[in-house]
Design an enzyme around this catalytic site. Structure first.
Site, PDB file in Angstrom:
ATOM      1  N   CYS A  77     -35.379 -62.353  41.760  1.00 25.34           N
ATOM      2  CA  CYS A  77     -34.871 -63.349  43.047  1.00 25.34           C
ATOM      3  C   CYS A  77     -36.099 -64.019  43.620  1.00 25.34           C
ATOM      4  O   CYS A  77     -35.630 -65.275  44.216  1.00 25.34           O
ATOM      5  CB  CYS A  77     -33.884 -62.389  43.945  1.00 25.34           C
ATOM      6  SG  CYS A  77     -34.701 -61.433  45.022  1.00 25.34           S
ATOM      7  N   CYS A  82     -33.415 -58.190  45.349  1.00 26.23           N
ATOM      8  CA  CYS A  82     -32.864 -57.276  44.097  1.00 26.23           C
ATOM      9  C   CYS A  82     -33.822 -56.217  43.840  1.00 26.23           C
ATOM     10  O   CYS A  82     -33.305 -55.529  43.296  1.00 26.23           O
ATOM     11  CB  CYS A  82     -32.965 -58.454  43.168  1.00 26.23           C
ATOM     12  SG  CYS A  82     -34.784 -58.842  42.403  1.00 26.23           S
ATOM     13  N   CYS A  90     -34.306 -54.106  35.356  1.00 27.66           N
ATOM     14  CA  CYS A  90     -34.272 -53.695  36.889  1.00 27.66           C
ATOM     15  C   CYS A  90     -34.899 -52.229  36.798  1.00 27.66           C
ATOM     16  O   CYS A  90     -35.204 -51.624  37.940  1.00 27.66           O
ATOM     17  CB  CYS A  90     -32.906 -53.348  37.271  1.00 27.66           C
ATOM     18  SG  CYS A  90     -32.087 -51.997  36.408  1.00 27.66           S
ATOM     19  N   CYS A 104     -26.405 -54.196  34.513  1.00 24.19           N
ATOM     20  CA  CYS A 104     -26.086 -53.653  33.341  1.00 24.19           C
ATOM     21  C   CYS A 104     -25.248 -52.382  33.473  1.00 24.19           C
ATOM     22  O   CYS A 104     -24.021 -52.285  32.880  1.00 24.19           O
ATOM     23  CB  CYS A 104     -27.307 -53.571  32.277  1.00 24.19           C
ATOM     24  SG  CYS A 104     -28.156 -54.612  31.960  1.00 24.19           S
ATOM     25  N   GLY A 140     -40.873 -59.674  64.018  1.00 17.44           N
ATOM     26  CA  GLY A 140     -40.411 -61.127  63.143  1.00 17.44           C
ATOM     27  C   GLY A 140     -38.911 -61.302  63.062  1.00 17.44           C
ATOM     28  O   GLY A 140     -38.785 -62.364  62.992  1.00 17.44           O
ATOM     29  N   ASN A 141     -38.414 -60.116  63.095  1.00 17.61           N
ATOM     30  CA  ASN A 141     -36.843 -60.424  63.094  1.00 17.61           C
ATOM     31  C   ASN A 141     -36.460 -61.076  64.199  1.00 17.61           C
ATOM     32  O   ASN A 141     -35.748 -62.147  64.258  1.00 17.61           O
ATOM     33  CB  ASN A 141     -36.274 -59.047  62.968  1.00 17.61           C
ATOM     34  CG  ASN A 141     -34.720 -58.945  62.822  1.00 17.61           C
ATOM     35  OD1 ASN A 141     -34.038 -59.573  63.747  1.00 17.61           O
ATOM     36  ND2 ASN A 141     -34.037 -58.323  61.711  1.00 17.61           N
ATOM     37  N   ASP A 182     -29.405 -58.514  63.064  1.00 17.83           N
ATOM     38  CA  ASP A 182     -28.486 -57.387  63.655  1.00 17.83           C
ATOM     39  C   ASP A 182     -29.268 -56.963  64.643  1.00 17.83           C
ATOM     40  O   ASP A 182     -28.833 -56.285  65.788  1.00 17.83           O
ATOM     41  CB  ASP A 182     -28.627 -56.217  62.517  1.00 17.83           C
ATOM     42  CG  ASP A 182     -27.683 -56.539  61.283  1.00 17.83           C
ATOM     43  OD1 ASP A 182     -26.394 -56.365  61.608  1.00 17.83           O
ATOM     44  OD2 ASP A 182     -27.742 -57.097  60.276  1.00 17.83           O
ATOM     45  N   ARG A 205     -19.200 -62.644  29.524  1.00 14.99           N
ATOM     46  CA  ARG A 205     -18.694 -61.509  29.087  1.00 14.99           C
ATOM     47  C   ARG A 205     -17.046 -61.303  29.424  1.00 14.99           C
ATOM     48  O   ARG A 205     -16.477 -61.471  30.410  1.00 14.99           O
ATOM     49  CB  ARG A 205     -19.374 -60.244  29.820  1.00 14.99           C
ATOM     50  CG  ARG A 205     -19.174 -58.932  29.241  1.00 14.99           C
ATOM     51  CD  ARG A 205     -20.228 -57.869  30.104  1.00 14.99           C
ATOM     52  NE  ARG A 205     -20.182 -56.699  29.378  1.00 14.99           N
ATOM     53  CZ  ARG A 205     -21.025 -55.682  29.742  1.00 14.99           C
ATOM     54  NH1 ARG A 205     -21.850 -55.736  30.730  1.00 14.99           N
ATOM     55  NH2 ARG A 205     -21.091 -54.559  29.034  1.00 14.99           N
ATOM     56  N   GLU A 246     -17.227 -55.865  26.048  1.00 13.27           N
ATOM     57  CA  GLU A 246     -16.361 -56.337  26.691  1.00 13.27           C
ATOM     58  C   GLU A 246     -14.971 -56.145  27.199  1.00 13.27           C
ATOM     59  O   GLU A 246     -14.650 -56.147  28.353  1.00 13.27           O
ATOM     60  CB  GLU A 246     -16.142 -57.877  26.260  1.00 13.27           C
ATOM     61  CG  GLU A 246     -17.483 -58.816  25.945  1.00 13.27           C
ATOM     62  CD  GLU A 246     -17.264 -59.940  25.205  1.00 13.27           C
ATOM     63  OE1 GLU A 246     -17.313 -61.138  25.692  1.00 13.27           O
ATOM     64  OE2 GLU A 246     -17.195 -59.486  23.979  1.00 13.27           O
TER      65      GLU A 246
HETATM   66  C1  LIG Z   1     -33.599 -59.653  51.633  1.00 12.36           C
HETATM   67  C2  LIG Z   1     -33.466 -59.570  53.176  1.00 12.36           C
HETATM   68  C3  LIG Z   1     -32.450 -58.930  53.890  1.00 12.36           C
HETATM   69  C4  LIG Z   1     -32.418 -58.932  55.314  1.00 12.36           C
HETATM   70  N1  LIG Z   1     -31.334 -58.218  55.664  1.00 12.36           N
HETATM   71  C5  LIG Z   1     -31.207 -58.384  57.108  1.00 12.36           C
HETATM   72  C6  LIG Z   1     -30.030 -57.919  57.873  1.00 12.36           C
HETATM   73  O1  LIG Z   1     -28.991 -57.703  57.119  1.00 12.36           O
HETATM   74  N2  LIG Z   1     -29.879 -57.998  59.290  1.00 12.36           N
HETATM   75  C7  LIG Z   1     -31.215 -58.439  59.873  1.00 12.36           C
HETATM   76  O2  LIG Z   1     -31.184 -58.388  61.281  1.00 12.36           O
HETATM   77  N3  LIG Z   1     -32.098 -58.886  59.561  1.00 12.36           N
HETATM   78  C8  LIG Z   1     -32.270 -58.942  57.869  1.00 12.36           C
HETATM   79  N4  LIG Z   1     -33.376 -59.304  57.200  1.00 12.36           N
HETATM   80  C9  LIG Z   1     -34.509 -60.021  58.255  1.00 12.36           C
HETATM   81  C10 LIG Z   1     -35.797 -59.341  58.451  1.00 12.36           C
HETATM   82  O3  LIG Z   1     -35.346 -58.089  59.188  1.00 12.36           O
HETATM   83  C11 LIG Z   1     -36.808 -59.786  58.603  1.00 12.36           C
HETATM   84  O4  LIG Z   1     -37.248 -60.601  57.549  1.00 12.36           O
HETATM   85  C12 LIG Z   1     -38.120 -59.028  59.222  1.00 12.36           C
HETATM   86  O5  LIG Z   1     -37.764 -58.299  60.133  1.00 12.36           O
HETATM   87  C13 LIG Z   1     -39.078 -60.084  59.632  1.00 12.36           C
HETATM   88  O6  LIG Z   1     -40.276 -59.594  59.769  1.00 12.36           O
HETATM   89  P1  LIG Z   1     -41.716 -59.835  59.125  1.00 12.36           P
HETATM   90  O7  LIG Z   1     -42.646 -59.001  59.953  1.00 12.36           O
HETATM   91  O8  LIG Z   1     -41.693 -59.817  57.891  1.00 12.36           O
HETATM   92  O9  LIG Z   1     -41.668 -61.362  59.761  1.00 12.36           O
HETATM   93  P2  LIG Z   1     -42.671 -62.317  59.261  1.00 12.36           P
HETATM   94  O10 LIG Z   1     -41.919 -62.882  57.831  1.00 12.36           O
HETATM   95  O11 LIG Z   1     -43.971 -62.174  59.129  1.00 12.36           O
HETATM   96  O12 LIG Z   1     -42.625 -63.575  60.394  1.00 12.36           O
HETATM   97  C14 LIG Z   1     -41.109 -64.135  60.614  1.00 12.36           C
HETATM   98  C15 LIG Z   1     -41.442 -65.279  61.498  1.00 12.36           C
HETATM   99  O13 LIG Z   1     -41.729 -64.949  62.942  1.00 12.36           O
HETATM  100  C16 LIG Z   1     -42.981 -65.418  63.213  1.00 12.36           C
HETATM  101  N5  LIG Z   1     -43.450 -64.359  63.976  1.00 12.36           N
HETATM  102  C17 LIG Z   1     -43.703 -62.840  63.305  1.00 12.36           C
HETATM  103  N6  LIG Z   1     -43.900 -62.073  64.324  1.00 12.36           N
HETATM  104  C18 LIG Z   1     -44.281 -62.795  65.492  1.00 12.36           C
HETATM  105  C19 LIG Z   1     -44.814 -62.460  66.818  1.00 12.36           C
HETATM  106  N7  LIG Z   1     -45.126 -61.353  67.120  1.00 12.36           N
HETATM  107  N8  LIG Z   1     -44.689 -63.498  67.688  1.00 12.36           N
HETATM  108  C20 LIG Z   1     -44.559 -64.886  67.327  1.00 12.36           C
HETATM  109  N9  LIG Z   1     -44.111 -64.949  66.022  1.00 12.36           N
HETATM  110  C21 LIG Z   1     -43.934 -64.244  65.116  1.00 12.36           C
HETATM  111  C22 LIG Z   1     -43.668 -65.947  62.001  1.00 12.36           C
HETATM  112  O14 LIG Z   1     -44.763 -66.700  62.102  1.00 12.36           O
HETATM  113  C23 LIG Z   1     -42.579 -66.242  61.028  1.00 12.36           C
HETATM  114  O15 LIG Z   1     -42.200 -67.542  61.466  1.00 12.36           O
HETATM  115  C24 LIG Z   1     -33.530 -59.561  55.882  1.00 12.36           C
HETATM  116  C25 LIG Z   1     -34.580 -59.858  55.417  1.00 12.36           C
HETATM  117  C26 LIG Z   1     -34.561 -60.000  53.923  1.00 12.36           C
HETATM  118  C27 LIG Z   1     -36.045 -60.384  53.267  1.00 12.36           C
HETATM  119  S1  FES Z   2     -30.312 -54.889  34.953  1.00  8.85           S
HETATM  120 FE1  FES Z   2     -30.530 -52.642  35.139  1.00  8.85          FE
HETATM  121  S2  FES Z   2     -30.650 -52.298  33.000  1.00  8.85           S
HETATM  122 FE2  FES Z   2     -30.031 -54.203  32.897  1.00  8.85          FE
HETATM  123  S1  FES Z   3     -38.079 -60.295  42.970  1.00  9.61           S
HETATM  124 FE1  FES Z   3     -38.638 -59.615  44.734  1.00  9.61          FE
HETATM  125  S2  FES Z   3     -37.043 -58.573  45.661  1.00  9.61           S
HETATM  126 FE2  FES Z   3     -36.013 -59.716  44.096  1.00  9.61          FE
END
Ligand SMILES: Cc1cc2nc3c(=O)[nH]c(=O)nc-3n(C[C@H](O)[C@H](O)[C@H](O)COP(=O)(O)OP(=O)(O)OC[C@H]3O[C@@H](n4cnc5c(N)ncnc54)[C@H](O)[C@@H]3O)c2cc1C
Ligand code: FES
Ligand code: FES
Length: 1368
Positions: free
Chosen positions: A49, A54, A122, A168, A359-360, A372, A949, A1299
């Site tokens: 992805c 994934c 996977c 799968c 980051g969040n 969240d 499928r 299937e």
């Molecule tokens: C697949 C996936 C599912 C997710 N699902 C959820 C979910 O269900 N609920 C939810 O709440 N979140 C969700 N998230 C979000 C996830 O929580 C955030 O991506 C993560 O917390 C970001 O943290 P990081 O350290 O990777 O940030 P980074 O990616 O490193 O930074 C994010 C941004 O913030 C900036 N930044 C980071 N830290 C600082 C700082 N201290 N001061 C100023 N700027 C800063 C960076 O420059 C960038 O722009 C999901 C993320 C992914 C990838």
């Molecule tokens: S994606 Fe899990 S076995 Fe094919």
């Molecule tokens: S390829 Fe990285 S999580 Fe899907």
């Protein structure tokens, strides 16, 4: 600026699987996966992805702390982790966990033995996720586990893989393999596997499992790296534009530098997971990694609360919030625990392990990310510290969220969660308590899915002195992620509630106010649903406090210690042997019943899938794992975003460096014919010729030095369209009808009507006239996207490696497109990382585009489609509109059915004209009396749909059950009785299916139907459900039993068996290994058929057989791997070859036995070789009239529970009985049945594949497209494979499994409809109407949470409260 840290300049040092890497001049936007896949031999790390959704790319990251001499291990997604951030770390990929050379790890062997790897794409990610869970659990100081087990619990084992997708298997076998390590597992609960038989003692079982020693579980952090780290030879330098400041001063000066450089090209990063959501096409000039600044890593607990540094990962924050500490926060402790529980639902473990709290929040603040964290922290009055220049400012989280987007030179330093007792000491007031709860509604309960809405409520309540009720002293109500700029406090409602005695009318008023507060912004999907969720959550929070003091007084004064109130009901205090809070498991035990047969040994044995162990160790080679030949280029498609438009030109957006871009290939470069797919059913162009025909149509192919450059160029391409004087596009089946735009179905594919419809209608007591149904599409979601590698060869020849279900068709298309004779082309397919029909026709243009580019540029060219492009171009399952008229008797017996079906085939014919035939194969599953139909295959300006499928059959399954339910609701009788009465007798079956109905004894459906009723306790559970529904207001259950009759066709298939001088055997077949176990069955058949030569050593033949890749010049006429029957027909082709070989060898054996008393296989073969016996035979199996088509039977019972407040549906239990004839390999067939069923469950319940108004797919990644995960499959899953004995016309009496079981997933949809009916009945009763006459309603496919909730009444709570107030 001064040195940030300095010891080693210009190089990164880290280890991968113990091997040292030192890199200089790294582009700082390089991800870990790019490095691993393109610069190391470790290809197990799969890209699926590219956005953290994934788990295919998961690796274990280990960090060493030289001061504490401690290693910390955790998983991360390598697709989001930046390479520079792993400096000083050790990375373990699954090859490092175990491999074929050094020995497999027990994880890999157990996954193979539990039949938990099908296509295997996977599997490496699954293994690493489990490995990490074992390493973490075994490092804890929990009590020693039983010998052979880990300290992991069953609940943790299941959760370990909850962020990993598998398309799968249906997850059950993977979960079982994981649970086999858990200390608290009951071995009897583990599912079918190759290690033991049911009923054997635990001791024997354990002995047979590949052994595991938890004391060796740790990851091995390389000593050399430890030494280097101890010597201080760490971290970063400026050489590769990556900075790791170790103090705030350094950070400030770096940011100052940024400002001086106009602030555009520097990026602060922590985990970089934010790029999973906010994709960054172009990298930054410089990066500042905040992970080394102590102030940002702080976790400080004191009397007034907890301070958490912004760079603390979500996982570490969870740990900090749950850990015991010296400051007992009393009530606050439970608040923190609940916050932590909620945080466990954010993303998946491998994201939480690197994604930070800061980051969040910054994403939420700056970019309106539906966080969240922001919501739950808002509810408890969190503070944030922001640094701008030298200035540090403290703001409330609310102020922070509301202020303008954080400036790029400002940094979030930390957050502070106050402890409630400290702000106001309420612990002493015995009658005043805190109540806190958090909520989220998302398509997947465990997370890895963004919520439709989240909420968190904190309230201080007290019992009135006269015990007449509860007063709400004050409260903090936070809501977020509902289509709002940021999480908000519902101030108006807070004010309204403050000081109020909680009564029904107060609650009603509060809800009315809430309705005017939670209003999603324009453009948000499902706005009314989201608003209703807010109401539901507030109701759930407050209603236990309303008007019921007597009932609650006993528990509520216990505050958070009361499980009923203050603990999530899902969490039970259970002091198990580990002495920990034990989480309930996701799945309860399942039952798998198989009947293996010895008659054709080893055919019929449940042997594990060939290659499963190397799939688990990541050594299995998929197309994108083939090392690039030198000079190799990479391609990416430029597709149309317009449905119908002239292409005037293509340019590239400013900012794109054309570095690496070599060519732009389009229709004018085609030397032969413009075909992307060619067959007798019609051609499809490779590239749009002047006019694009649909959004997603291929316009051109950018070729560049790397895949990243090609993807970037393609995404920055600007297509100049012109729509002048063009007709408007056809974007619906209705428009297609209006403009007579159809594909003609050839007569040989036109099914026949049954009986006399008018007569049937005349016999009917009741009629339903012209009712309508609609069905949408579904995306394949193979884990490996489309991919090919084309290598030019001498003399105008070309070799194409393609992940492909029909290499022969790819071969023909490439030859025609390049204008070459067919013998100049060779297409090779070894294994496919999931196909499901999507790699049949749809893979051919991809292979052809590569071949064309390679041919033109005289260089190898490869492509690995990114997920977004794949989803946009895939087309997927056929949407359709159905109108039906049905006549029936008062007892539910249907006498006539007429169907008008408009199938949306999209723009090119693909194989859409087979749809009517396929649909009829299942539409005839009931005795309709007479069946009349008109099926039109509509040509629209949408991407062409292809077989997926059970194409047509799954839609037919839905249509038939919807009609049955409509009849039942019209008559107000039990649906099951209508099904019963309309099941075929053998005579009616014969009438509907003609000769394909075969013999009476082979019609096993009636016995399956009855057997399933008793094995699933169907009638008893139906009664229990009635009782449940009577006594539960906000949860309702439904149960449904459905049959399937599925017609399959057997196609001619070639085979070739060659015996080499040493007695080993090599086999080629027409079919391709897609994960469906074809090679395994073929091996078994070869071993069986050659053993008929009857000489010594034939019992070991299985080990001697190798099935090799499909090669279109080595074995011609391979045809398609589709329609469930390729395994059996490939087996039959092989059997024919073996028969010839046995005949040749038997003559020799007889002669030799005259001279010796016995003869061994090896000797016989050597003698045959010396005597010039032809040791190779090939065949083309052509099914005869009696064997070319047959019927499969099965039935399923599913029970679901719906949550009326959220619309969430949980599949509590599914029971399936499926007739496999005499299964060729019951383990493989079991995997097919479960996997197909879960894929069907995705279609019926989860997977939305919408487009915009131009037909461009908008669900184009894991964020928006939700396939089932381990937390959405049936909690209890019982499958029995019926061995229905001898079937004369089948291949060794076997029947297909790939299937038909998918169509049984409709049972979940039907059960959901039954549960909704109960909810609607209840709703009507609240409106004061007592005589609920059954009304018909349509439940959409998929029955998503919004769809279910809408049918249960978006305002059901308001209605209930009004009714309650009215009663009073
Ligand atoms: C697949 C996936 C599912 C997710 N699902 C959820 C979910 O269900 N609920 C939810 O709440 N979140 C969700 N998230 C979000 C996830 O929580 C955030 O991506 C993560 O917390 C970001 O943290 P990081 O350290 O990777 O940030 P980074 O990616 O490193 O930074 C994010 C941004 O913030 C900036 N930044 C980071 N830290 C600082 C700082 N201290 N001061 C100023 N700027 C800063 C960076 O420059 C960038 O722009 C999901 C993320 C992914 C990838
Ligand atoms: S994606 Fe899990 S076995 Fe094919
Ligand atoms: S390829 Fe990285 S999580 Fe899907």
């Amino acid at each position: 600026m001064g040195e940030v840290t300095e010891t080693r300049k210009d190089s990164l040092v880290f280890a991968v699987n113990g091997q040292r890497f030192e890199l200089s001049n790294v582009d700082p936007c390089t991800t870990l996966i790019e490095f691993l896949r393109y610069q190391t031999p470790f290809k197990s790390v799969k890209l699926s992805c590219g956005e953290g959704g994934c788990g295919a790319c998961v690796v274990l990251l280990s960090k060493y702390d030289p001061v504490l001499d401690q290693v910390e291990d955790f998983t991360v997604s390598s697709c989001l982790t930046l390479l520079c951030s792993v400096n000083g770390c050790s990375i373990t990929t699954v090859e490092g966990v175990g491999n074929s050379k050094d020995g497999f790890h027990a994880i890999q062997e157990r996954l193979a033995g539990f039949h938990a790897s099908q296509c295997g794409f996977c599997t490496p990610g699954m293994c690493v996720s489990l490995f990490s869970a074992l390493v973490s659990a075994d490092k804890t100081n929990r009590p020693e586990p039983r010998h052979g087990f880990s300290k992991l619990t069953v609940a943790e084992a299941e959760k370990a893989i909850s962020g990993n997708l598998c398309r799968c298997t249906g997850y059950r076998p993977i979960a079982d393999a994981c649970k086999s390590f858990a200390a608290d597992v009951d071995m009897e609960d583990l599912g079918f596997n190759s290690f033991w038989k049911k009923g054997e003692s635990d001791e024997v079982k354990l002995r047979r499992l590949p052994s595991y020693n938890h004391t060796n579980a740790s990851s091995k952090f390389p000593e050399f790296l430890k030494k280097e780290l101890k010597a201080g030879a760490t971290l970063v330098s400026e050489g590769y534009r990556w900075y790791s400041p170790v103090s705030l001063e350094q950070l400030q000066s770096l940011l100052q530098m940024n400002e001086d450089n106009d602030g555009t090209s520097i990026k602060i990063v922590i985990g970089n997971t934010g790029t999973g959501y906010y994709k960054e096409l172009l990298g930054y000039e410089r990066y500042i990694d905040l992970k080394y600044i102590p102030e940002l890593l702080i976790i400080r607990k004191d009397q007034i609360g907890i301070e958490i540094g912004a760079a603390v990962t979500i996982s570490k924050a969870i740990k900090a919030l749950t850990e015991e500490n010296e400051y007992e926060f009393h009530q606050g402790k439970i608040v923190f625990k609940k916050i932590a529980d909620h945080m466990e639902k954010i993303a998946s473990a491998f994201i939480r392990n690197s994604g930070s709290v800061g980051g969040n929040l910054v994403m939420a603040q700056r970019k309106q990310f539906p966080s969240d964290l922001a919501t739950i922290l808002l509810s408890v009055g969190t503070w944030v510290n922001i640094m701008t220049g030298q200035k540090v400012e403290q703001l409330s989280l609310e102020e922070f969220l509301e202020m303008p987007p954080l400036h790029s030179k400002s940094v979030l330093l930390s957050i502070r969660l106050p402890c409630r007792e400290s702000t106001k000491d309420i612990s002493s007031a015995t009658d005043t308590k805190l109540v806190f709860e958090t909520y989220r509604a998302a398509p997947r309960p465990l997370g890895n899915a963004l919520p439709y809405l989240n909420a968190a409520f904190l309230a201080e309540v007290s019992l009135c002195s006269n015990s007449t009720g509860v007063t709400l002293n004050n409260c903090q109500l936070a809501f977020g992620a509902f289509g709002t700029k940021h999480s908000i406090r519902a101030r108006k409602i807070e004010e309204f509630l403050t000081g109020k005695l909680l009564t029904v009318s107060v609650l009603y008023e509060a809800i009315k106010l809430l309705e005017t507060t939670i209003i999603p912004e324009d453009g948000t999907l499902n706005p009314a649903y989201r608003s209703s969720l807010a109401v539901g959550f507030l109701f759930e929070f407050l209603s236990p406090l309303v008007d019921t003091p007597a009932k609650i007084s006993s528990c509520w004064l216990d505050g958070y210690n009361s499980p009923e109130w203050f603990m999530d009901s899902k969490i039970k205090q259970n002091n198990d042997q580990l002495g920990e809070i034990k989480l309930p498991t996701l799945l309860s035990s399942g039952r798998q019943v198989i009947h293996s047969s010895k008659e054709y040994h080893p055919v019929g044995e449940p042997i594990p899938k060939t290659g499963a162990a190397i799939q688990a160790s990541g050594e299995a080679v998929y197309v994108d794992d083939i090392p690039s030949p030198s000079n190799c280029l990479h391609g990416a498609f430029i597709y149309s975003t317009e449905p119908l438009a002239r292409v005037k030109g293509i340019s590239f957006k400013a900012g794109l460096s054309r570095d690496g871009v070599t060519a732009l290939i389009s229709v004018k470069d085609i030397p032969g014919e413009n075909v992307g797919f060619t067959s007798i059913l019609g051609d499809e162009p490779l590239y749009a010729d002047e006019v694009t025909q649909c959004a997603g149509d291929r316009i051109a192919f950018v070729v560049a030095d790397t895949q990243k450059q090609a993807d970037l160029a393609a995404s920055l391409a600007v297509v100049d369209y012109d729509k002048e004087n063009l007709e408007p596009p056809i974007l619906s089946v209705e428009e297609a009808v209006a403009r007579c735009s159809f594909f003609e179905v050839p007569p040989f594919l036109c099914p026949e009507q049954v009986g006399d419809f008018s007569k049937g209608m005349a016999e009917a007591d009741h009629q339903i006239l012209s009712a309508e149904l609609k069905l949408g599409s579904q995306y394949y979601f193979y884990m490996e996207t489309q991919t090919a590698l084309a290598v030019p060869d001498e003399d105008n020849c070309i070799i194409v490696y393609s992940s492909n279900q029909c290499p022969e068709f790819a071969h023909d298309t490439i030859a025609k497109c390049l204008g070459l004779p067919a013998h100049n082309v060779r297409v090779i397919t070894r294994r496919v990382g999931g196909g499901f029909g999507g790699k049949a026709i749809k893979s051919i243009p991809v292979a052809t585009a590569c071949a064309l580019a390679a041919y033109k540029l005289k260089r190898p060219v490869r492509i690995y489609l990114n997920r977004k492009t794949d989803m946009i171009m895939a087309g997927g399952r056929h949407p359709m509109k159905i109108t039906y008229t049905v006549g029936f008797k008062s007892n539910g017996k249907i006498t006539a059915l007429k169907l008008d079906i408009l199938i949306d085939a999209g723009i090119y014919s693909d194989v859409s004209v087979i749809m009517p035939q396929h649909m009829l194969g299942t539409l005839r599953k009931y005795d309709w009396g007479a069946l009349s139909f008109d099926i039109k295959v509509c040509k629209t300006n949408l991407p062409s749909r292809s077989a997926m499928r059970a194409p047509g059959e799954v839609q037919a399954s839905f249509i038939t059950e919807a009609i049955i339910e409509h009849v039942a609701s019209t008559l107000s009788i039990e649906v099951d009785s209508v099904r019963n009465i309309n099941l075929h007798t053998y005579n009616s079956l014969d009438l509907f299916y003609k000769s394909n109905a075969e013999e009476l004894l082979e019609y096993t459906l009636p016995s399956i139907w009855d057997k399933l009723a008793s094995s699933s306790s169907f009638y008893h559970r139906t009664e229990m459900i009635k009782e449940f529904n009577r006594s539960n207001k906000w949860r309702k259950r439904g149960i449904s039993r459905v049959p399937t009759v599925h017609e399959v066709l057997v196609r001619p298939t070639p085979g070739k068996v060659s015996i080499l001088k040493d007695g080993s055997i090599v086999v080629e077949v027409g079919g391709v290994e897609l994960g469906q176990g074809l090679w395994t069955k073929v091996k078994q058949m070869t071993a069986y058929a050659l053993s008929l030569v009857q000489c010594g050593g034939t019992e070991e033949l299985l080990e001697k057989v190798r099935v090799i890749q499909a090669d279109t010049l080595s074995l011609i006429q391979g045809g398609m791997t589709a329609g469930s029957t390729t395994s059996e027909s490939s087996c039959e082709a092989v059997r024919l070859c073996c028969n010839v070989l046995v005949e040749r060898l038997t003559a020799l054996k007889e002669r030799l036995l005259e001279q010796m008393r016995s003869i061994e296989w090896e000797t016989l073969i050597l003698q045959a070789y010396l005597s010039s016996v032809n040791l190779s035979a090939s065949s083309l199996f052509i099914p005869g009239i009696s064997s070319a088509a047959y019927l499969n039977y099965g039935a399923a019972v599913s029970e679901v529970e719906i949550n009326l407040l959220t619309g969430e549906t949980t599949t509590l239990r599914t029971d399936i009985i499926y007739d496999c004839g005499q299964s060729l390999n019951p383990a493989v067939d079991l995997g097919q049945i479960e996997g197909a069923y879960v894929q069907g469950l995705g279609f019926f319940m989860l997977e939305e594949y919408p487009t915009n108004s131009d037909g461009l797919v908008i669900a184009n990644g894991t964020w928006t497209y939700k396939i089932p995960t381990v937390d959405t499959i049936p909690k209890q899953f019982n499958v029995e494979i019926l061995n229905s004995g001898h079937h004369q016309n089948r291949v060794l009496s076997s029947k297909a499994s790939g299937e038909p079981p998918l169509t049984l997933a409709v049972s979940v949809h039907c059960a959901t409809r039954a549960a909704i009916r109960e909810a609607r009945k209840q709703l009507v009763s609240w409106t004061g109407q007592n005589d609920w006459s059954e009304s018909t309603f349509q439940l959409e496919v998929p029955a998503t949470m919004p769809a279910v909730k809408e049918l249960c009444g978006l305002d059901s709570i308001q209605t209930f409260l009004q009714w309650t107030m009215g009663k009073k």
